[in-house]
Design a protein around this motif. Structure first.
Motif, PDB file in Angstrom:
ATOM      1  N   ILE A  86       0.837  -1.201   0.000  1.00  0.00           N
ATOM      2  CA  ILE A  86       0.000   0.000   0.000  1.00  0.00           C
ATOM      3  C   ILE A  86       0.868   1.246   0.000  1.00  0.00           C
ATOM      4  O   ILE A  86       0.622   2.213  -0.734  1.00  0.00           O
ATOM      5  CB  ILE A  86      -0.933  -0.007   1.222  1.00  0.00           C
ATOM      6  N   ILE A  87       1.907   1.244   0.810  1.00  0.00           N
ATOM      7  CA  ILE A  87       2.766   2.414   0.934  1.00  0.00           C
ATOM      8  C   ILE A  87       3.483   2.701  -0.375  1.00  0.00           C
ATOM      9  O   ILE A  87       3.451   3.819  -0.895  1.00  0.00           O
ATOM     10  CB  ILE A  87       3.802   2.207   2.061  1.00  0.00           C
ATOM     11  N   VAL A  88       4.125   1.699  -0.925  1.00  0.00           N
ATOM     12  CA  VAL A  88       4.908   1.937  -2.140  1.00  0.00           C
ATOM     13  C   VAL A  88       3.999   2.283  -3.309  1.00  0.00           C
ATOM     14  O   VAL A  88       4.329   3.127  -4.143  1.00  0.00           O
ATOM     15  CB  VAL A  88       5.810   0.732  -2.477  1.00  0.00           C
ATOM     16  N   ASP A 118       3.174  15.453  -0.507  1.00  0.00           N
ATOM     17  CA  ASP A 118       2.857  14.637   0.663  1.00  0.00           C
ATOM     18  C   ASP A 118       1.890  13.538   0.246  1.00  0.00           C
ATOM     19  O   ASP A 118       0.930  13.773  -0.499  1.00  0.00           O
ATOM     20  CB  ASP A 118       2.224  15.491   1.763  1.00  0.00           C
ATOM     21  N   VAL A 119       2.156  12.340   0.737  1.00  0.00           N
ATOM     22  CA  VAL A 119       1.326  11.185   0.391  1.00  0.00           C
ATOM     23  C   VAL A 119       0.783  10.576   1.673  1.00  0.00           C
ATOM     24  O   VAL A 119       1.535  10.275   2.598  1.00  0.00           O
ATOM     25  CB  VAL A 119       2.149  10.127  -0.371  1.00  0.00           C
ATOM     26  N   GLN A 120      -0.539  10.397   1.735  1.00  0.00           N
ATOM     27  CA  GLN A 120      -1.159   9.780   2.900  1.00  0.00           C
ATOM     28  C   GLN A 120      -1.139   8.266   2.759  1.00  0.00           C
ATOM     29  O   GLN A 120      -1.534   7.730   1.725  1.00  0.00           O
ATOM     30  CB  GLN A 120      -2.606  10.265   3.053  1.00  0.00           C
ATOM     31  N   THR A 121      -0.669   7.589   3.793  1.00  0.00           N
ATOM     32  CA  THR A 121      -0.624   6.130   3.789  1.00  0.00           C
ATOM     33  C   THR A 121      -1.256   5.602   5.064  1.00  0.00           C
ATOM     34  O   THR A 121      -1.691   6.364   5.935  1.00  0.00           O
ATOM     35  CB  THR A 121       0.830   5.620   3.702  1.00  0.00           C
ATOM     36  N   GLU A 122      -1.306   4.293   5.188  1.00  0.00           N
ATOM     37  CA  GLU A 122      -1.897   3.645   6.359  1.00  0.00           C
ATOM     38  C   GLU A 122      -1.149   3.991   7.648  1.00  0.00           C
ATOM     39  O   GLU A 122      -1.709   3.887   8.738  1.00  0.00           O
ATOM     40  CB  GLU A 122      -1.881   2.121   6.166  1.00  0.00           C
ATOM     41  N   ILE A 123       0.091   4.380   7.542  1.00  0.00           N
ATOM     42  CA  ILE A 123       0.885   4.628   8.748  1.00  0.00           C
ATOM     43  C   ILE A 123       1.332   6.088   8.851  1.00  0.00           C
ATOM     44  O   ILE A 123       2.280   6.395   9.554  1.00  0.00           O
ATOM     45  CB  ILE A 123       2.110   3.701   8.791  1.00  0.00           C
ATOM     46  N   ASP A 137       1.698  10.266   6.980  1.00  0.00           N
ATOM     47  CA  ASP A 137       2.102  10.977   5.764  1.00  0.00           C
ATOM     48  C   ASP A 137       3.572  10.733   5.427  1.00  0.00           C
ATOM     49  O   ASP A 137       4.428  10.678   6.309  1.00  0.00           O
ATOM     50  CB  ASP A 137       1.878  12.482   5.921  1.00  0.00           C
ATOM     51  N   LEU A 138       3.831  10.571   4.146  1.00  0.00           N
ATOM     52  CA  LEU A 138       5.190  10.454   3.641  1.00  0.00           C
ATOM     53  C   LEU A 138       5.429  11.588   2.658  1.00  0.00           C
ATOM     54  O   LEU A 138       4.497  12.076   2.021  1.00  0.00           O
ATOM     55  CB  LEU A 138       5.403   9.113   2.940  1.00  0.00           C
ATOM     56  N   LYS A 139       6.670  11.988   2.527  1.00  0.00           N
ATOM     57  CA  LYS A 139       7.007  13.078   1.614  1.00  0.00           C
ATOM     58  C   LYS A 139       7.846  12.537   0.461  1.00  0.00           C
ATOM     59  O   LYS A 139       8.828  11.847   0.663  1.00  0.00           O
ATOM     60  CB  LYS A 139       7.767  14.194   2.339  1.00  0.00           C
ATOM     61  N   VAL A 140       7.409  12.866  -0.750  1.00  0.00           N
ATOM     62  CA  VAL A 140       8.134  12.503  -1.960  1.00  0.00           C
ATOM     63  C   VAL A 140       8.825  13.757  -2.483  1.00  0.00           C
ATOM     64  O   VAL A 140       8.184  14.786  -2.678  1.00  0.00           O
ATOM     65  CB  VAL A 140       7.190  11.954  -3.040  1.00  0.00           C
ATOM     66  N   ILE A 141      10.123  13.670  -2.691  1.00  0.00           N
ATOM     67  CA  ILE A 141      10.893  14.786  -3.253  1.00  0.00           C
ATOM     68  C   ILE A 141      11.296  14.408  -4.673  1.00  0.00           C
ATOM     69  O   ILE A 141      11.868  13.341  -4.898  1.00  0.00           O
ATOM     70  CB  ILE A 141      12.154  15.094  -2.424  1.00  0.00           C
ATOM     71  N   PHE A 159      13.078  10.651  -4.481  1.00  0.00           N
ATOM     72  CA  PHE A 159      13.369   9.764  -3.351  1.00  0.00           C
ATOM     73  C   PHE A 159      12.280   9.919  -2.300  1.00  0.00           C
ATOM     74  O   PHE A 159      11.638  10.963  -2.176  1.00  0.00           O
ATOM     75  CB  PHE A 159      14.747  10.054  -2.741  1.00  0.00           C
ATOM     76  N   THR A 160      12.080   8.834  -1.547  1.00  0.00           N
ATOM     77  CA  THR A 160      11.128   8.812  -0.435  1.00  0.00           C
ATOM     78  C   THR A 160      11.752   8.022   0.701  1.00  0.00           C
ATOM     79  O   THR A 160      12.270   6.923   0.489  1.00  0.00           O
ATOM     80  CB  THR A 160       9.808   8.133  -0.843  1.00  0.00           C
ATOM     81  N   ILE A 161      11.694   8.582   1.881  1.00  0.00           N
ATOM     82  CA  ILE A 161      12.203   7.888   3.071  1.00  0.00           C
ATOM     83  C   ILE A 161      11.014   7.227   3.763  1.00  0.00           C
ATOM     84  O   ILE A 161      10.078   7.896   4.195  1.00  0.00           O
ATOM     85  CB  ILE A 161      12.928   8.850   4.024  1.00  0.00           C
TER      86      ILE A 161
END
Length: 279
Positions: A78-80, A145-150, A152-156, A176-178
Motif C-alpha cells: 500500500i505504501i509503495v 505529501d502522500v497519505q498512507t496507512e501509517i 504521511d510520507l514526503k516525496v521529493i 526519493f522517499t524515506i
C-alpha cells in the motif's frame, strides 16, 4: 360506518370500536342496536406482542466494521503503491503542457527531435538524500505529501523538461522517499521485497495509464531494484524507469522519450549516472 341490511340502520364498523366509545355498556346493549349474534363478533387478538430480541433487529442496525489487520507485505505494498502514484502524478503535470497536445493529436512523429548529446551535461547533487546524477540542465525541485496507512510520507522530485524537440528526450526525473522502519531492504524477506516491487510496478503502470513492456531485476551495490519500460500515450512515447530500495529509502529515476527514439544513448546515460554519495 356500515349499513345493516337487516335492521336498515347505520352502525359502527364493529363491536370493538363501539365498546371503546361506550365503555360503560356491554354486548347486550350493542345487540339492541344491530342485528348480530355474539358468535358473529370477530374475536380480538389480545396476545401480547413481545419486543423483538436484539438478534432480530441486528439486520436493521448498522454493524461496526471490524478493521482488517494488514500483513506486513500488504502494508508495504500500500505504501509503495501510493508513493509511486505520487511520483507519476507530478510527471502527469508535465503532460498537461505542450507535450499533451502534441501527443494526443498524434503529431509527435512530425516533431524533429535533436540527436543524443551528453557532452554538456552537468552533475546534480542531492544532499538531502545523498545521491548525484547527470542532468542536461539543473532540474526543478518538487515535493508532494502522500497519505498512507501509517501516516504521511514526503516525496521529493527533481525534474527537467526540455523544450519539445530540443532534446532527444522529453523528460528527465529523479525522486526519493524515506519510508518508516517497516520498509527496509536489509530487514525484509525476499517475499516482501517481491511484493514491494510488484506494487511499485503496478502503481506506476496504473498512474500513467500505460502498458508494461518489460521488467528486469537489477541492483545497486547489492541493494535490490527493478527496471521497467512502459508504453504511454497510445504508443507515442515510452518511459524507462529504475528504482532502488536502499535500506528505508526508495530512489526512482525515469526518462520519457518518443518511441521512435527507442535506442538513443542519453536514456541509459542518465539512468547509469545515478550514484550514492553517503551510504
Amino acid at each position: 360506518m356500515v349499513y345493516c341490511g337487516k335492521c336498515k340502520i347505520h352502525l359502527p364498523n364493529n363491536y370493538i370500536d363501539w365498546v371503546s366509545k361506550n365503555p360503560s355498556k356491554n354486548f347486550e346493549d350493542f345487540k339492541q342496536l344491530v342485528c348480530i349474534r355474539q358468535s358473529d363478533v370477530p374475536v380480538q387478538n389480545t396476545t401480547a406482542v413481545k419486543p423483538p430480541k436484539k438478534s432480530d433487529t441486528s439486520s436493521s442496525v448498522p454493524q461496526k466494521r471490524t478493521k482488517r489487520k494488514l500483513t506486513k507485505s500488504q502494508l508495504i505494498g500500500i505504501i509503495v503503491g501510493a508513493v509511486v502514484a505520487a511520483v507519476f502524478t507530478q510527471v502527469g503535470k508535465y503532460a498537461a503542457t505542450e507535450l499533451k497536445e502534441v501527443i494526443q493529436m498524434r503529431k509527435i512523429e512530425s516533431v524533429e527531435f535533436a540527436a543524443s548529446d551528453t557532452t554538456n551535461w552537468n552533475s546534480f547533487t542531492c544532499d538531502k538524500a545523498n545521491f548525484e546524477m547527470m542532468f542536461p540542465k539543473t532540474p526543478a525541485e518538487y515535493s508532494q505529501d502522500v497519505q498512507t496507512e501509517i501516516g504521511d510520507l514526503k516525496v521529493i522530485l527533481y525534474m527537467y523538461e526540455p523544450k519539445l524537440g530540443s532534446d532527444a528526450n522529453m523528460l528527465y526525473g529523479a525522486s526519493f522517499t524515506i519510508y518508516p522502519d517497516v520498509v527496509d531492504s536489509q530487514k525484509m524477506s525476499d517475499e516482501q521485497l517481491e511484493t514491494f516491487f510488484e506494487n511499485s510496478i503496478d502503481g506506476t503502470v496504473s498512474s500513467v495509464q500505460g502498458k508494461l513492456l518489460s521488467t528486469y531485476v537489477i541492483d545497486y551495490n547489492g541493494y535490490p531494484g527493478r527496471e521497467i519500460n512502459i508504453e504511454i500515450k497510445d504508443g507515442m512515447a515510452v518511459t524507462k524507469m529504475r528504482s532502488y530500495l536502499v535500506k528505508n529509502t526508495m530512489y526512482i529515476m525515469q526518462v520519457i522519450y518518443p518511441a521512435k527514439f527507442n535506442f538513443n544513448i542519453s536514456v541509459n546515460y542518465f539512468l547509469d549516472s545515478f550514484k550514492l554519495t553517503g551510504v
